[in-house]
Design a protein around this motif. Structure first.
Motif, short mmCIF file in Angstrom:
data_model
loop_
_atom_site.label_atom_id
_atom_site.label_comp_id
_atom_site.label_asym_id
_atom_site.label_seq_id
_atom_site.Cartn_x
_atom_site.Cartn_y
_atom_site.Cartn_z
N LEU A 118 -3.58 10.64 -10.98
CA LEU A 118 -2.81 10.23 -9.80
C LEU A 118 -3.11 11.13 -8.61
CD1 LEU A 118 0.59 9.53 -11.62
CD2 LEU A 118 -0.84 7.82 -10.51
N ILE A 143 0.84 -1.21 0.00
CA ILE A 143 0.00 0.00 0.00
C ILE A 143 0.88 1.26 0.00
CG2 ILE A 143 -1.73 1.32 1.34
CD1 ILE A 143 -2.92 -1.25 0.15
N SER A 161 -5.80 -1.37 7.74
CA SER A 161 -6.06 -0.03 7.20
C SER A 161 -5.36 1.10 7.95
CB SER A 161 -7.57 0.23 7.18
OG SER A 161 -8.19 -0.70 6.35
N ASP A 162 -5.44 1.10 9.31
CA ASP A 162 -4.87 2.26 10.02
C ASP A 162 -3.35 2.31 9.90
OD1 ASP A 162 -4.71 0.03 11.61
OD2 ASP A 162 -5.03 1.09 13.51
N ILE A 202 2.39 1.96 -3.35
CA ILE A 202 1.43 2.61 -4.27
C ILE A 202 1.41 4.13 -3.99
CG2 ILE A 202 -0.98 2.75 -5.03
CD1 ILE A 202 -1.25 -0.23 -4.17
N ALA A 203 1.42 4.48 -2.68
CA ALA A 203 1.40 5.91 -2.31
C ALA A 203 2.63 6.62 -2.84
CB ALA A 203 1.30 6.04 -0.79
N TYR A 249 -5.48 -7.72 -0.39
CA TYR A 249 -6.66 -7.07 0.19
C TYR A 249 -7.83 -8.05 0.27
CZ TYR A 249 -9.99 -3.44 1.39
OH TYR A 249 -10.92 -2.69 2.06
N SER A 256 -1.59 1.03 7.49
CA SER A 256 -1.31 1.38 6.08
C SER A 256 -1.42 2.89 5.88
CB SER A 256 -2.31 0.68 5.14
OG SER A 256 -2.21 -0.69 5.26
N PHE A 257 -2.43 3.50 6.52
CA PHE A 257 -2.64 4.95 6.36
C PHE A 257 -1.47 5.73 6.93
CE2 PHE A 257 -4.13 8.98 8.23
CZ PHE A 257 -4.42 9.65 7.05
N TYR A 258 -1.05 5.39 8.17
CA TYR A 258 0.03 6.15 8.79
C TYR A 258 1.35 6.01 8.02
CZ TYR A 258 -2.86 7.36 12.78
OH TYR A 258 -3.85 7.88 13.57
N ILE A 293 -8.22 3.37 1.52
CA ILE A 293 -7.16 2.45 1.08
C ILE A 293 -7.51 1.88 -0.31
CG2 ILE A 293 -5.94 0.27 1.60
CD1 ILE A 293 -5.22 2.51 3.58
N LEU A 343 -4.84 10.23 -4.90
CA LEU A 343 -4.16 10.51 -3.62
C LEU A 343 -5.02 11.39 -2.72
CD1 LEU A 343 -0.47 11.17 -4.78
CD2 LEU A 343 -1.29 9.25 -3.43
N PHE A 394 -7.88 9.32 -1.34
CA PHE A 394 -7.31 8.44 -0.29
C PHE A 394 -7.13 9.22 1.01
CE2 PHE A 394 -2.97 7.96 1.59
CZ PHE A 394 -3.22 6.87 2.41
N LEU A 431 -12.18 4.41 6.30
CA LEU A 431 -10.73 4.17 6.27
C LEU A 431 -10.41 3.14 5.18
CD1 LEU A 431 -8.12 4.92 7.78
CD2 LEU A 431 -8.59 3.08 9.37
N SER A 472 2.53 6.82 -6.76
CA SER A 472 1.55 7.77 -7.28
C SER A 472 2.00 9.22 -7.05
CB SER A 472 0.18 7.55 -6.62
OG SER A 472 -0.24 6.23 -6.83
N ALA A 473 2.53 9.47 -5.85
CA ALA A 473 2.96 10.84 -5.52
C ALA A 473 4.12 11.27 -6.41
CB ALA A 473 3.37 10.91 -4.05
N SER A 510 1.66 5.24 4.84
CA SER A 510 1.49 5.91 3.53
C SER A 510 1.56 7.43 3.67
CB SER A 510 0.16 5.51 2.89
OG SER A 510 0.13 4.13 2.71
N LEU A 511 0.99 7.94 4.78
CA LEU A 511 1.03 9.39 5.04
C LEU A 511 2.48 9.87 5.11
CD1 LEU A 511 -1.11 11.64 5.70
CD2 LEU A 511 -0.52 11.29 8.10
N LEU A 567 4.17 9.67 1.65
CA LEU A 567 3.72 10.77 0.78
C LEU A 567 4.53 12.03 1.07
CD1 LEU A 567 -0.19 10.54 0.73
CD2 LEU A 567 1.36 10.21 -1.18
N LEU A 598 -10.42 7.98 10.26
CA LEU A 598 -9.70 7.99 11.54
C LEU A 598 -10.34 8.95 12.52
CD1 LEU A 598 -5.90 7.85 10.62
CD2 LEU A 598 -7.20 6.18 11.92
N ALA A 619 -1.37 -6.04 -4.31
CA ALA A 619 -2.16 -5.54 -3.17
C ALA A 619 -3.63 -5.96 -3.27
CB ALA A 619 -2.07 -4.02 -3.10
N LEU A 664 -6.74 4.30 -2.95
CA LEU A 664 -5.30 4.35 -3.23
C LEU A 664 -4.88 3.17 -4.13
CD1 LEU A 664 -2.62 5.82 -2.59
CD2 LEU A 664 -2.32 4.26 -0.69
N VAL A 665 -5.40 1.97 -3.81
CA VAL A 665 -5.05 0.78 -4.62
C VAL A 665 -5.53 0.94 -6.07
CG1 VAL A 665 -5.41 -1.72 -4.86
CG2 VAL A 665 -5.02 -0.75 -2.60
N PRO A 672 -3.35 3.50 -9.37
CA PRO A 672 -2.57 3.09 -10.55
C PRO A 672 -3.45 2.51 -11.67
CG PRO A 672 -1.58 2.21 -8.54
CD PRO A 672 -2.93 2.75 -8.17
#
Lengths: 277, 87
Positions: free
Chosen positions: B17, A55, A228-229, A58-59, A221, A231-233, B44, B21, B24, B40, A62-63, A235-236, A239, B32, A217, B47-48, B51
């Motif tokens: 892209l 995950i 999820s949580d 991917i972040a 998944y 993955s978010f932190y 995700i 983002l 996401f 949440l 993409s960024a 990915s944040l 980024l 959260l 992924a 984001l997946v 691409p």
């Protein structure tokens, strides 16, 4: 149930930022660092760690690609041609994961990485010769970008594409098998084999690894491995680090990136040998 | 003219892209803040799929630029990603 404290989450964001910075400069997703951290420090099962890593890849991809595509650093034509076999390899790798002994795959991969690392290091010691191709593009797989470090427009044409496409399948298979983005294979292949400048190779690799990571992924998944949580932190952080790293990539000297990459490949090779023994 | 179309094409890839983002980030942050697991997860998923959206934009973009081999390669990647979704 995985319990992580507030400090733990903060650490994940900071670590993610470091990985994003590293990844955007070198064209890798950072899976080789994220997976061991989550497993060894946070006691997260390996399948979940791989899913989180995918995950965050991917972040990062993409960024970084969202900026480098416009600058002309990421070559979309080269990327899509190599993505074709990379995506096929990624699916094959994910399917083979349960049938092939991962230790043998890891050992074979790590042995392959040593000559790649040595070759990149030796290349970084030589003075970079800026290609002076005419601006016309005779091949669809080529490009031009402005390099602030050398103050010149750099034009290139990809060489030995059939071989690079074959290696791309191998890079994709690694993504499915080991949870990596595949950049650790793609960057040296593009730089050494296809004679693509390291900055364009790193940016194009970053553009591509999002696809192989997304293909793997999706499978993770559906199997319920994505947390999820966490993955978010992560990915944040990636980024944030990615956007910082892109400024560095644009201004950095190419030979320094090559040296850094050769060291990274060497570390990955050593780590994988120990893992496979 | 060709250069202008190329710029427009690259801009559309960039936008696909960035939108992925942003979606996401917004969905996951809301998830959260409000402790909503679904939001949440949707973040995700967005984001997946980023691409994948980018590959769709490439496919259309190459077709519009009349680069049919490249459009075919993009379509091939899209097919392979659909297969991974069905496995």
């Amino acid at each position: 149930m995985i319990h992580i404290t507030t400090i733990g989450y903060f650490f994940l964001v900071v670590f993610g930022a470091f990985i994003g910075l590293l990844g955007s400069v070198m064209g890798v997703g950072g899976g080789v660092f994220i997976v061991p951290l989550l497993v060894l420090v946070f006691n997260i099962p390996i399948q979940n760690a791989i899913a989180v890593s995918l995950i965050s890849i991917i972040a990062t991809s993409s960024a970084v690609a969202s900026v480098n595509v416009e600058k002309g650093l990421a070559n979309v034509r080269l990327g899509i041609v190599m993505e074709l076999t990379m995506a096929a390899g990624s699916i094959a790798g994910a399917l083979l994961m349960s049938h092939l002994p991962t230790k043998i795959v890891s050992l074979a991969f790590s042995i392959f990485l040593f000559p790649v690392s040595a070759s990149m290091y030796l290349k970084s010691r030589k003075k970079i010769v800026v290609s002076n191709f005419k601006q016309e593009r005779t091949s669809p797989i080529g490009g031009t970008f402005f390099d602030p470090a050398s103050g010149q427009n750099i034009s290139y044409k990809a060489e030995r594409m059939p071989l690079a496409i074959l290696f791309s399948f191998f890079a994709g298979a690694l993504s499915g098998l080991l949870g990596l983005g595949g950049g650790v294979v793609q960057v040296p292949v593009m730089n050494i084999l296809c004679k693509i400048p390291i900055k364009a190779a790193a940016a194009t690799s970053n553009f591509m690894i999002g696809v192989s990571a997304a293909a793997s992924a999706l499978i993770f998944y559906k199997k319920g491995y994505v947390i999820s949580d966490i993955s978010f932190y992560v990915s944040l952080g990636t980024l944030f680090g990615s956007f910082l790293g892109m400024k560095f990539l644009y201004k950095a000297k190419s030979e320094k990136i090559q040296t850094l990459f050769s060291v990274l490949i060497f570390i990955v090779a050593i780590r994988m040998i120990f893992k496979s023994l | 003219m060709k250069e202008k179309e190329e710029k427009k094409f690259l801009k559309s890839i960039q936008m696909s892209l960035r939108v992925g983002l942003i979606v996401f980030f917004i969905l996951s942050s809301l998830g959260l803040i409000f402790k909503n697991g679904f939001l949440l997860s949707y973040g995700i998923i967005a984001l997946v799929f980023t691409p994948i959206m980018r590959v769709i934009m490439l496919c259309f973009g190459f077709y519009r630029l009349k680069e049919y081999y490249m459009a075919l390669a993009s379509f091939g990647v899209l097919v392979l990603m659909t297969i991974s979704l069905l496995i």
